[in-house]
Design an enzyme around this catalytic site. Structure first.
Site, PDB file in Angstrom:
ATOM      1  N   GLY A 168      24.288  14.633  43.238  1.00  0.00           N
ATOM      2  CA  GLY A 168      23.456  15.816  43.466  1.00  0.00           C
ATOM      3  C   GLY A 168      22.192  15.852  42.639  1.00  0.00           C
ATOM      4  N   SER A 169      21.148  16.527  43.097  1.00  0.00           N
ATOM      5  CA  SER A 169      19.910  16.637  42.334  1.00  0.00           C
ATOM      6  C   SER A 169      18.739  17.000  43.231  1.00  0.00           C
ATOM      7  CB  SER A 169      19.609  15.349  41.589  1.00  0.00           C
ATOM      8  OG  SER A 169      19.587  14.300  42.509  1.00  0.00           O
ATOM      9  N   ARG A 170      17.530  16.543  42.825  1.00  0.00           N
ATOM     10  CA  ARG A 170      16.308  16.880  43.542  1.00  0.00           C
ATOM     11  C   ARG A 170      15.369  15.680  43.524  1.00  0.00           C
ATOM     12  NH1 ARG A 170      12.775  21.587  41.006  1.00  0.00           N
ATOM     13  NH2 ARG A 170      10.901  20.318  41.103  1.00  0.00           N
TER      14      ARG A 170
END
Length: 210
Positions: A168-170
């Protein structure tokens, strides 16, 4: 359309995470069988999370660097930032928004706030500078493993794999000054696909400035 880029089953290093689960499953069969199924399922989930499907990039334009939801669209001086939040169910392999040459790959320590929050602007990240544009792979509160695949001097093509962030992240792309909000084809909360969804239709944007 450009030919599909080579496909691999999972992102590099994924088997290392999954192997620990599979080993635990084998041990659990002997020590405590009810846990074997849980460990096996967890290992399979890890591989699924790191899946790496092939993509057919369009022949033109600047494409999304990540699968997910557009969470940031803002001007920063004379540049424009488009940020994409990757949920746990999204593919987490990131791709080059456009062709170019990597000028530098810079790791910047920081916090580990949820990637969908405004506070994530201060999170740990890896910034890939391609001269005309930049990509930032940003860690989240749970995702703390950023894996760039490229280095300074590497030539990129649109849609090429450039890295992944585990769990997960951006991913952000900072567009060059010649683009503004009117050139952007996506909106906040819109779902995009890495290497396929065009953020900017390059030719159209450039033609309006001639």
């Amino acid at each position: 359309m450009l030919p599909m880029l080579p496909t691999t089953a999972v992102a590099p290093g994924a088997w290392r995470y999954a192997a620990a689960c599979f080993v635990a499953a084998v041990i659990a069969v002997i020590v405590f069988p009810p846990l074997a199924g849980v460990a096996l399922a967890l290992g399979i989930a890890v591989l699924w999370f790191h899946r790496d499907p092939g993509r057919n990039p369009p022949e033109s334009g600047i494409v999304a660097p990540a699968d997910g939801r557009v969470s940031v669209l803002r001007e920063e001086g004379d540049e424009l930032r488009v940020g994409i939040f990757m949920n746990v169910t999204d593919v987490h392999v990131n791709r080059a928004p456009a062709s170019g040459t990597v000028q530098s790959v810079d790791h910047r320590p920081g916090a580990y706030k949820p990637a969908f929050s405004k506070d994530s602007d201060r999170n740990e990240r890896v910034v890939i500078d391609c001269g005309d544009y930049q990509i930032a792979l940003i860690a989240g509160w749970f995702a703390r493993r950023i894996h760039p695949y490229v280095a300074g001097g590497d030539d990129l093509v649109r849609g090429q794999r450039i890295g992944h962030v585990s769990f997960g992240s951006r991913a952000d792309v900072v567009l060059p000054p010649r683009y503004d909000r009117e050139d952007v084809l996506v909106a906040v909360d819109e779902t995009v696909t890495a290497g396929k969804t065009r953020l900017v239709a390059t030719e159209a944007a450039e033609s309006t400035r001639r």
